[in-house]
Design a protein around this motif. Structure first.
Motif, PDB file in Angstrom:
ATOM      1  N   ARG A 122       0.946  -1.202   0.062  1.00 42.78           N
ATOM      2  CA  ARG A 122      -0.205  -0.270   0.157  1.00 42.78           C
ATOM      3  C   ARG A 122       0.956   1.165  -0.294  1.00 42.78           C
ATOM      4  N   LYS A 123       1.931   1.158   0.998  1.00 41.81           N
ATOM      5  CA  LYS A 123       2.961   2.469   0.598  1.00 41.81           C
ATOM      6  C   LYS A 123       3.874   2.343  -0.624  1.00 41.81           C
ATOM      7  N   ALA A 124       3.952   1.467  -0.687  1.00 44.35           N
ATOM      8  CA  ALA A 124       4.356   1.671  -2.574  1.00 44.35           C
ATOM      9  C   ALA A 124       3.621   1.979  -3.167  1.00 44.35           C
ATOM     10  N   LEU A 125       2.528   2.087  -3.460  1.00 47.09           N
ATOM     11  CA  LEU A 125       1.272   2.228  -4.183  1.00 47.09           C
ATOM     12  C   LEU A 125       1.117   3.916  -4.351  1.00 47.09           C
ATOM     13  N   ARG A 126       1.414   3.794  -3.005  1.00 48.75           N
ATOM     14  CA  ARG A 126       0.872   6.055  -2.893  1.00 48.75           C
ATOM     15  C   ARG A 126       2.455   6.095  -3.784  1.00 48.75           C
ATOM     16  N   ARG A 127       3.474   5.645  -3.824  1.00 50.18           N
ATOM     17  CA  ARG A 127       4.642   6.269  -3.956  1.00 50.18           C
ATOM     18  C   ARG A 127       4.726   7.008  -5.778  1.00 50.18           C
ATOM     19  N   ILE A 128       3.434   6.074  -6.192  1.00 52.78           N
ATOM     20  CA  ILE A 128       3.405   5.827  -8.072  1.00 52.78           C
ATOM     21  C   ILE A 128       2.021   6.868  -8.063  1.00 52.78           C
ATOM     22  N   ARG A 129       2.802   7.661  -8.996  1.00 55.21           N
ATOM     23  CA  ARG A 129       1.015   8.967  -9.279  1.00 55.21           C
ATOM     24  C   ARG A 129       1.057   7.990 -10.448  1.00 55.21           C
ATOM     25  N   ILE A 130      -0.294   8.407 -10.751  1.00 57.37           N
ATOM     26  CA  ILE A 130      -1.309   7.599 -12.159  1.00 57.37           C
ATOM     27  C   ILE A 130      -0.857   8.802 -13.370  1.00 57.37           C
ATOM     28  N   ARG A 131      -0.118   8.521 -14.306  1.00 57.13           N
ATOM     29  CA  ARG A 131      -0.139   9.546 -14.971  1.00 57.13           C
ATOM     30  C   ARG A 131      -0.784   9.622 -16.696  1.00 57.13           C
TER      31      ARG A 131
END
Length: 131
Positions: A122-131
């Motif tokens: 969950r923490k790793a996913l939050r660092r990735i921005r959807i573009r």
């Protein structure tokens, strides 16, 4: 009172249309993303055994996935470009919403059954921005 009518205008937030490049990418990868999501649902639902109605692949700008109260699951096509562990977390997360439609401790216990390190994912996913 004096014959004047007060008009209140509500601010309407307009959505930006998707760029042509984004739409082309979506059309190019949509079916590949659908195959990945269906494979993950089949594998994970062998454990959970929840009734999944329909699965949609979308070109969302702000969400990796969502679950409707009707049992439909929606996923972003960009799931295809995530590391496999994070894509599995997103599918598990939405699958567990079929049982618990909130983020209660009972919901997280369901997620933890198949993704024991869900907090890291969950923490790793939050660092990735959807573009």
């Amino acid at each position: 009172m004096f014959g004047y009518k007060i008009v209140y205008r509500r601010r309407v937030r307009r959505r930006r249309p998707a760029s042509a490049a984004s739409s082309r990418k979506f059309q190019l990868y949509k079916e590949e993303a659908r195959a990945l999501v269906h494979a993950l649902i089949a594998r994970l639902n062998a454990h959970y055994d929840y009734a999944v109605r329909r699965v949609f692949i979308k070109n969302s700008r702000s969400r990796w996935g969502s679950c409707s109260e009707h049992g439909n699951l929606n996923f972003n096509y960009r799931l295809l470009f995530l590391p496999p562990r994070l894509a599995e977390y997103v599918v598990t997360h939405e699958l567990c919403h079929l049982k618990e439609m909130n983020h209660s401790p009972a919901f997280w216990a369901l997620v933890e059954e198949t993704i024991p390190d869900y907090k890291k994912a969950r923490k790793a996913l939050r660092r990735i921005r959807i573009r």
